[in-house]
Design a protein around this motif. Structure first.
Motif, PDB file in Angstrom:
ATOM      1  N   TYR A 206     -52.162  19.412   5.992  1.00 60.57           N
ATOM      2  CA  TYR A 206     -51.683  19.903   4.714  1.00 60.57           C
ATOM      3  C   TYR A 206     -51.217  21.398   4.793  1.00 60.57           C
ATOM      4  O   TYR A 206     -51.762  21.821   5.756  1.00 60.57           O
TER       5      TYR A 206
ATOM      6  N   ILE B 294     -63.174  15.549   1.214  1.00 59.30           N
ATOM      7  CA  ILE B 294     -62.748  13.865   1.842  1.00 59.30           C
ATOM      8  C   ILE B 294     -61.295  14.053   2.098  1.00 59.30           C
ATOM      9  O   ILE B 294     -60.771  13.260   3.172  1.00 59.30           O
TER      10      ILE B 294
ATOM     11  N   GLN C 103     -65.966  10.914   6.883  1.00 58.37           N
ATOM     12  CA  GLN C 103     -64.963  10.548   5.846  1.00 58.37           C
ATOM     13  C   GLN C 103     -65.063   9.114   5.487  1.00 58.37           C
ATOM     14  O   GLN C 103     -65.178   8.588   4.268  1.00 58.37           O
TER      15      GLN C 103
ATOM     16  N   HIS D  33     -65.817   7.753   1.593  1.00 60.15           N
ATOM     17  CA  HIS D  33     -65.067   6.964   1.149  1.00 60.15           C
ATOM     18  C   HIS D  33     -65.322   5.520   0.892  1.00 60.15           C
ATOM     19  O   HIS D  33     -65.070   5.229  -0.040  1.00 60.15           O
TER      20      HIS D  33
ATOM     21  N   MET E 158     -61.735  15.667  -5.682  1.00 56.23           N
ATOM     22  CA  MET E 158     -61.356  14.058  -5.957  1.00 56.23           C
ATOM     23  C   MET E 158     -60.505  14.150  -7.219  1.00 56.23           C
ATOM     24  O   MET E 158     -59.912  13.228  -7.921  1.00 56.23           O
TER      25      MET E 158
ATOM     26  N   PRO F 183     -56.279  14.236  -6.297  1.00 57.57           N
ATOM     27  CA  PRO F 183     -55.574  13.031  -6.460  1.00 57.57           C
ATOM     28  C   PRO F 183     -55.627  12.214  -7.858  1.00 57.57           C
ATOM     29  O   PRO F 183     -54.544  11.314  -8.371  1.00 57.57           O
ATOM     30  N   GLY F 184     -56.579  12.339  -8.350  1.00 55.31           N
ATOM     31  CA  GLY F 184     -56.887  11.477  -9.660  1.00 55.31           C
ATOM     32  C   GLY F 184     -56.482  12.091 -10.935  1.00 55.31           C
ATOM     33  O   GLY F 184     -56.006  11.419 -11.751  1.00 55.31           O
TER      34      GLY F 184
ATOM     35  N   SER G 274     -51.949  12.056 -10.837  1.00 51.16           N
ATOM     36  CA  SER G 274     -51.175  10.709 -10.712  1.00 51.16           C
ATOM     37  C   SER G 274     -51.316   9.618 -11.792  1.00 51.16           C
ATOM     38  O   SER G 274     -50.093   9.019 -12.148  1.00 51.16           O
TER      39      SER G 274
ATOM     40  N   LEU H 241     -48.155   8.071 -13.894  1.00 55.40           N
ATOM     41  CA  LEU H 241     -47.713   6.792 -13.657  1.00 55.40           C
ATOM     42  C   LEU H 241     -47.769   6.124 -15.189  1.00 55.40           C
ATOM     43  O   LEU H 241     -46.488   5.224 -15.568  1.00 55.40           O
TER      44      LEU H 241
ATOM     45  N   LEU I 260     -44.659   1.697  -9.878  1.00 55.30           N
ATOM     46  CA  LEU I 260     -45.267   2.403  -8.493  1.00 55.30           C
ATOM     47  C   LEU I 260     -44.149   2.648  -7.608  1.00 55.30           C
ATOM     48  O   LEU I 260     -43.866   3.521  -6.959  1.00 55.30           O
TER      49      LEU I 260
ATOM     50  N   ILE J 163     -45.061   8.200  -6.963  1.00 50.04           N
ATOM     51  CA  ILE J 163     -45.813   9.555  -7.643  1.00 50.04           C
ATOM     52  C   ILE J 163     -46.206  10.323  -6.322  1.00 50.04           C
ATOM     53  O   ILE J 163     -46.389  11.265  -6.443  1.00 50.04           O
TER      54      ILE J 163
ATOM     55  N   ARG K 130     -49.336  13.707   8.382  1.00 47.22           N
ATOM     56  CA  ARG K 130     -50.515  13.690   9.520  1.00 47.22           C
ATOM     57  C   ARG K 130     -50.065  14.777  10.716  1.00 47.22           C
ATOM     58  O   ARG K 130     -48.995  15.062  10.878  1.00 47.22           O
TER      59      ARG K 130
ATOM     60  N   PRO L 169     -47.723   2.371  -2.134  1.00 49.63           N
ATOM     61  CA  PRO L 169     -47.850   3.572  -3.094  1.00 49.63           C
ATOM     62  C   PRO L 169     -49.314   4.280  -3.138  1.00 49.63           C
ATOM     63  O   PRO L 169     -49.493   5.500  -3.378  1.00 49.63           O
ATOM     64  N   PHE L 170     -50.313   3.419  -2.645  1.00 46.90           N
ATOM     65  CA  PHE L 170     -51.769   4.035  -2.548  1.00 46.90           C
ATOM     66  C   PHE L 170     -52.086   4.333  -1.182  1.00 46.90           C
ATOM     67  O   PHE L 170     -53.290   4.284  -0.740  1.00 46.90           O
TER      68      PHE L 170
ATOM     69  N   GLN M 120     -57.804   3.475   6.647  1.00 44.79           N
ATOM     70  CA  GLN M 120     -59.313   4.070   6.276  1.00 44.79           C
ATOM     71  C   GLN M 120     -58.894   5.129   4.928  1.00 44.79           C
ATOM     72  O   GLN M 120     -59.879   5.533   4.584  1.00 44.79           O
TER      73      GLN M 120
ATOM     74  N   CYS N  39     -56.157   4.618  -1.063  1.00 38.76           N
ATOM     75  CA  CYS N  39     -56.748   5.342  -2.435  1.00 38.76           C
ATOM     76  C   CYS N  39     -58.025   4.501  -2.789  1.00 38.76           C
ATOM     77  O   CYS N  39     -57.832   3.603  -3.356  1.00 38.76           O
TER      78      CYS N  39
HETATM   79  C1  HEM Z   1     -51.282   6.085  -9.557  1.00 37.59           C
HETATM   80  C2  HEM Z   1     -52.497   6.866  -9.339  1.00 37.59           C
HETATM   81  C3  HEM Z   1     -52.799   7.113  -7.900  1.00 37.59           C
HETATM   82  C4  HEM Z   1     -51.957   7.249  -6.746  1.00 37.59           C
HETATM   83  C5  HEM Z   1     -50.484   6.860  -6.649  1.00 37.59           C
HETATM   84  C6  HEM Z   1     -52.509   7.464  -5.678  1.00 37.59           C
HETATM   85  C7  HEM Z   1     -52.314   7.512  -4.279  1.00 37.59           C
HETATM   86  C8  HEM Z   1     -52.913   8.082  -3.184  1.00 37.59           C
HETATM   87  C9  HEM Z   1     -52.522   7.998  -1.769  1.00 37.59           C
HETATM   88  C10 HEM Z   1     -51.293   7.658  -1.177  1.00 37.59           C
HETATM   89  C11 HEM Z   1     -53.529   8.266  -1.091  1.00 37.59           C
HETATM   90  C12 HEM Z   1     -53.728   8.509   0.528  1.00 37.59           C
HETATM   91  C13 HEM Z   1     -53.629   9.794   0.971  1.00 37.59           C
HETATM   92  C14 HEM Z   1     -53.636   9.695   2.624  1.00 37.59           C
HETATM   93  O1  HEM Z   1     -53.544   8.807   3.210  1.00 37.59           O
HETATM   94  O2  HEM Z   1     -53.520  10.919   2.840  1.00 37.59           O
HETATM   95  C15 HEM Z   1     -54.843   8.543  -2.028  1.00 37.59           C
HETATM   96  C16 HEM Z   1     -55.933   8.742  -1.482  1.00 37.59           C
HETATM   97  C17 HEM Z   1     -57.134   9.175  -2.420  1.00 37.59           C
HETATM   98  N1  HEM Z   1     -56.919   8.891  -3.802  1.00 37.59           N
HETATM   99 FE1  HEM Z   1     -55.525   8.267  -4.932  1.00 37.59          FE
HETATM  100  N2  HEM Z   1     -53.994   7.732  -6.040  1.00 37.59           N
HETATM  101  C18 HEM Z   1     -54.078   7.510  -7.287  1.00 37.59           C
HETATM  102  C19 HEM Z   1     -55.084   7.651  -8.128  1.00 37.59           C
HETATM  103  C20 HEM Z   1     -56.458   8.058  -7.736  1.00 37.59           C
HETATM  104  C21 HEM Z   1     -57.488   8.119  -8.674  1.00 37.59           C
HETATM  105  C22 HEM Z   1     -57.640   7.725 -10.235  1.00 37.59           C
HETATM  106  C23 HEM Z   1     -58.603   8.679  -7.924  1.00 37.59           C
HETATM  107  C24 HEM Z   1     -59.871   8.884  -8.691  1.00 37.59           C
HETATM  108  C25 HEM Z   1     -60.672   9.685  -8.276  1.00 37.59           C
HETATM  109  C26 HEM Z   1     -58.027   8.695  -6.747  1.00 37.59           C
HETATM  110  C27 HEM Z   1     -58.793   9.261  -5.674  1.00 37.59           C
HETATM  111  C28 HEM Z   1     -58.299   9.423  -4.146  1.00 37.59           C
HETATM  112  C29 HEM Z   1     -59.182   9.737  -3.171  1.00 37.59           C
HETATM  113  C30 HEM Z   1     -60.458  10.292  -3.392  1.00 37.59           C
HETATM  114  C31 HEM Z   1     -58.338   9.741  -1.911  1.00 37.59           C
HETATM  115  C32 HEM Z   1     -58.706  10.344  -0.520  1.00 37.59           C
HETATM  116  C33 HEM Z   1     -59.310   9.053   0.275  1.00 37.59           C
HETATM  117  C34 HEM Z   1     -59.739   9.458   1.550  1.00 37.59           C
HETATM  118  O3  HEM Z   1     -58.737  10.251   2.391  1.00 37.59           O
HETATM  119  O4  HEM Z   1     -60.682   8.941   2.207  1.00 37.59           O
HETATM  120  N3  HEM Z   1     -56.551   8.419  -6.742  1.00 37.59           N
HETATM  121  N4  HEM Z   1     -54.346   8.266  -3.201  1.00 37.59           N
END
Ligand code: HEM
Length: 480
Positions: free
Chosen positions: A115, A128, A136, A140, A289, A292-293, A296, A300, A355, A360, A366, A423-424, A428, A431
């Motif tokens: 980043y 995290i 991690q 996770h 946390m 990302p929460g 997004s 959406l 999505l 989003i 990386r 999208p998520f 490992q 999301c």
């Molecule tokens: C539309 C809603 C959301 C989208 C599109 C989204 C998308 C993503 C994506 C693409 C990643 C992967 C990042 C990476 O690989 O570096 C991620 C990781 C993560 N998201 Fe979401 N997210 C959403 C909602 C949420 C919500 C509601 C939470 C609740 C706390 C959340 C918590 C996290 C966390 C903690 C990670 C990191 C996981 C890790 O690195 O082990 N996200 N998200």
């Protein structure tokens, strides 16, 4: 004469910079070519201007109403994987689904998150979003299984319904409702409840204010001196951290230890059976946390309302599906559960299509920890990689009429599991909040379409630095 001299000196300096840059780039190119692994296989592309690379073009395109221009131009010239130089680093950009899948599935020996400096400063070393390896995976895993637990699902569904209902009760037909603001407020309440069991009130308002101060620093210059944007954001983070640590302390004092059922993410991390996580680490991660929460989910929801407003056929089908469920539940005298919401198959298709189109999170960054070879392309150790989801989601070889909002395409459910839809993220770092995000969007849409009809004002989607609606999506509602 003076002017001519200044012009000449500037020109010489400029040429010297270009020359030095070319020498550096060419010599490094030669080095890669000499490496047995990387013979002539670094993806084609341009490193752009000295120092700034292609960042200006990238940002200008992202800001415009045709954000695909930057990627499409290069895809056309070089193919789906190409090299560039953005945000200060030579970068391999992947707009290829298979290459992106490989990147997402790789572990920390191959790729680690990367980043901008302001973001890493604000997150801290134990976030995290930044850590790798066993810590991690553990955090996770703990957070992911908590978000999947039946107890949390029941609790969150109830909370979400309550917050949505409270918000919609105040809606009238005498002023436009700004969907983006309403959704933001509700989503923050849900998130804070899930993370630290805090109900709306003074504490929540304090956190919201500090979080807003904190989050603007993510896009700031990496200069941490008193008065600077980054410094003010770090101070806001410290105040939030103190607040959360007090909460942790009172939980510890009350003796919330292993064997109690976790009520929130703090409990989950406090009760980690493998290792005692420190209060600092827990507090920092709770705040991180929220990043990302927090934004997004409201985006959406807002995008779904925007796309539905522009597609009456989809809105009608969605309304009928939700009305049917509402009537059948009313007959039984039951509240809607998590599973009820997720059983609304067309509503889920609308969310999936939102999505895909909305992107989003446009992609993930990386850094390569070793020389990597994927699908004939080479990524040199130390280079950044941008796995750009947006191009995959809008590629007409993956989706017919990719710019058309067409939720019916998801009736072929197998598409959702293919590597063309991420999208998520994946692997490992998939999301852990994905079910929660879908639930929140489902609850909001259910209450919106079963209680109101609406007329939307014109609004446009802005894609940079984050996705949002320019006018916050004003709609005029009428109670059914
Ligand atoms: C539309 C809603 C959301 C989208 C599109 C989204 C998308 C993503 C994506 C693409 C990643 C992967 C990042 C990476 O690989 O570096 C991620 C990781 C993560 N998201 Fe979401 N997210 C959403 C909602 C949420 C919500 C509601 C939470 C609740 C706390 C959340 C918590 C996290 C966390 C903690 C990670 C990191 C996981 C890790 O690195 O082990 N996200 N998200």
């Amino acid at each position: 004469m003076d002017n001519a001299l200044i012009l000449l000196t500037t020109a010489i300096l400029f040429c010297a910079i270009i020359f030095c840059y070319k020498v550096i780039v060419m010599s490094s190119r030669r080095r890669w070519h000499q490496s047995p692994l990387l013979q002539l296989e670094v993806p084609p592309g341009s490193l752009g201007w000295p120092f700034i690379g292609e960042t200006i073009e990238f940002v200008a395109s992202a800001y415009s109403d045709r954000p695909e221009t930057f990627m499409n131009k290069r895809r056309h010239m070089y193919g789906k994987v190409f090299k560039s130089h953005i945000f200060g680093s030579p970068t391999i950009v992947s707009t290829d689904a298979e290459v992106t899948k490989f990147i997402l599935q790789s572990d920390a020996k191959t790729f680690v998150p990367s980043y901008p400096k302001s973001v890493t400063e604000l997150m801290g070393k134990t976030s995290i979003l930044l850590i790798n390896g066993s810590l991690q995976r553990r955090i996770h895993g703990l957070v992911g299984s908590f978000f999947k637990s039946p107890q949390l699902k029941a609790q969150i569904t109830q909370d979400m319904q309550k917050y949505v209902q409270q918000s919609m009760e105040c809606w009238g037909d005498d002023r436009p409702i700004l969907i983006q603001d309403e959704a933001k407020n509700i989503a923050f309440q849900v998130l804070v409840k899930a993370l630290i069991s805090l109900d709306p009130g003074k504490g929540m308002e304090f956190l919201k204010k500090q979080f807003q101060e904190f989050i603007v620093g993510l896009m700031s210059l990496p200069i941490n001196v008193p008065g600077s944007r980054l410094h003010r954001s770090l101070q806001a983070k410290n105040r939030m951290s103190k607040f959360v640590k007090n909460l942790i302390k009172s939980k510890r004092d009350k003796g919330r230890i292993i064997s109690t059922v976790a009520q929130d993410v703090v409990d989950v991390l406090l009760n980690d059976p493998n290792e005692q996580l420190t209060d600092d680490l827990i507090a920092d991660n709770i705040i991180d946390m929220m990043i990302p929460g927090e934004d997004s989910v409201p985006v959406l929801i807002t995008l779904a309302v925007k796309y539905l407003s522009d597609c009456p056929a989809a809105l009608q089908q969605l309304t009928e599906e939700n009305m049917k469920l509402k009537r059948s539940k009313a007959k039984l005298g039951e509240q809607l559960s998590w599973n009820d919401y997720l059983s609304l198959s067309f509503t889920q298709d609308v969310i999936t299509e939102t999505l895909r189109m909305g992107n989003i999170i446009i992609g993930v960054m990386r850094k390569a920890m070793r020389d990597v070879k994927i699908k004939g392309y080479s990524i040199p150790k130390g280079w950044c990689v941008l796995a750009y989801f947006r191009s995959v989601h809008l590629d007409e070889t993956n989706y017919e009429w990719p710019y058309q909002f067409y939720p019916w395409r998801w009736q072929h459910k197998e598409m959702m599991t293919s590597s063309n839809f991420t999208p998520f993220g994946g692997g490992q770092r998939l999301c852990p909040g994905l079910d929660l995000a879908r639930l929140e969007a489902s609850v909001f849409l259910h209450h919106l379409v079963t209680q109101f009809s609406w007329k939307a004002e014109d609004d446009t989607v802005v894609n940079f630095p984050t996705v949002r609606l320019k006018r916050r999506m004003p709609i005029w509602v009428k109670r059914r």
